[in-house]
Design a protein around this motif. Sequence first.
Motif, PDB file in Angstrom:
ATOM      1  N   HIS A 159      15.595   5.138 -55.630  1.00  0.00           N
ATOM      2  CA  HIS A 159      14.740   4.414 -54.688  1.00  0.00           C
ATOM      3  C   HIS A 159      13.563   5.285 -54.300  1.00  0.00           C
ATOM      4  O   HIS A 159      13.705   6.494 -54.136  1.00  0.00           O
ATOM      5  CB  HIS A 159      15.523   4.021 -53.430  1.00  0.00           C
ATOM      6  CG  HIS A 159      16.633   3.062 -53.690  1.00  0.00           C
ATOM      7  ND1 HIS A 159      16.412   1.711 -53.867  1.00  0.00           N
ATOM      8  CD2 HIS A 159      17.962   3.254 -53.831  1.00  0.00           C
ATOM      9  CE1 HIS A 159      17.577   1.116 -54.090  1.00  0.00           C
ATOM     10  NE2 HIS A 159      18.531   2.025 -54.080  1.00  0.00           N
ATOM     11  N   HIS A 160      12.400   4.662 -54.134  1.00  0.00           N
ATOM     12  CA  HIS A 160      11.191   5.328 -53.639  1.00  0.00           C
ATOM     13  C   HIS A 160      10.745   6.480 -54.538  1.00  0.00           C
ATOM     14  O   HIS A 160      10.266   7.497 -54.045  1.00  0.00           O
ATOM     15  CB  HIS A 160      11.392   5.822 -52.210  1.00  0.00           C
ATOM     16  CG  HIS A 160      11.897   4.767 -51.284  1.00  0.00           C
ATOM     17  ND1 HIS A 160      11.113   3.700 -50.872  1.00  0.00           N
ATOM     18  CD2 HIS A 160      13.106   4.586 -50.720  1.00  0.00           C
ATOM     19  CE1 HIS A 160      11.831   2.934 -50.082  1.00  0.00           C
ATOM     20  NE2 HIS A 160      13.036   3.438 -49.976  1.00  0.00           N
ATOM     21  N   VAL A 161      10.898   6.333 -55.838  1.00  0.00           N
ATOM     22  CA  VAL A 161      10.505   7.390 -56.767  1.00  0.00           C
ATOM     23  C   VAL A 161       9.234   6.989 -57.510  1.00  0.00           C
ATOM     24  O   VAL A 161       8.286   7.772 -57.584  1.00  0.00           O
ATOM     25  CB  VAL A 161      11.643   7.698 -57.775  1.00  0.00           C
ATOM     26  CG1 VAL A 161      11.225   8.768 -58.758  1.00  0.00           C
ATOM     27  CG2 VAL A 161      12.904   8.118 -57.033  1.00  0.00           C
ATOM     28  N   GLU A 162       9.201   5.773 -58.051  1.00  0.00           N
ATOM     29  CA  GLU A 162       8.009   5.318 -58.762  1.00  0.00           C
ATOM     30  C   GLU A 162       6.931   4.920 -57.753  1.00  0.00           C
ATOM     31  O   GLU A 162       7.219   4.404 -56.689  1.00  0.00           O
ATOM     32  CB  GLU A 162       8.320   4.110 -59.638  1.00  0.00           C
ATOM     33  CG  GLU A 162       9.145   4.442 -60.854  1.00  0.00           C
ATOM     34  CD  GLU A 162       9.439   3.207 -61.669  1.00  0.00           C
ATOM     35  OE1 GLU A 162       9.059   3.198 -62.841  1.00  0.00           O
ATOM     36  OE2 GLU A 162      10.044   2.278 -61.127  1.00  0.00           O
ATOM     37  N   ARG A 163       5.690   5.176 -58.139  1.00  0.00           N
ATOM     38  CA  ARG A 163       4.545   4.752 -57.327  1.00  0.00           C
ATOM     39  C   ARG A 163       3.591   3.993 -58.228  1.00  0.00           C
ATOM     40  O   ARG A 163       3.326   4.417 -59.345  1.00  0.00           O
ATOM     41  CB  ARG A 163       3.854   5.958 -56.712  1.00  0.00           C
ATOM     42  CG  ARG A 163       4.755   6.682 -55.724  1.00  0.00           C
ATOM     43  CD  ARG A 163       4.013   7.745 -55.019  1.00  0.00           C
ATOM     44  NE  ARG A 163       2.869   7.156 -54.333  1.00  0.00           N
ATOM     45  CZ  ARG A 163       2.677   7.214 -53.022  1.00  0.00           C
ATOM     46  NH1 ARG A 163       3.539   7.813 -52.267  1.00  0.00           N
ATOM     47  NH2 ARG A 163       1.610   6.684 -52.486  1.00  0.00           N
TER      48      ARG A 163
END
Length: 57
Positions: free
Chosen positions: A45-49
């Motif tokens: 979670h919350h790794v790719e931007r």
Amino acid sequence: MQAGTYGEPAPPLIELGRENVRWQVRAYVTGQPEVARMAGQGVPHHVERFLMQFWPA
């Protein structure tokens, strides 16, 4: 989604589905190697931007 501009006030909402309007789009993503590495241990979670840029064609 977060909308913003550089050096100008943020525009009102962009209506991508408007009739008779075509858009150009540019997309960037970071973090995919980290997701691939972490996926064996669960859902990352919350790794790719993502950065999506739209402008009228």
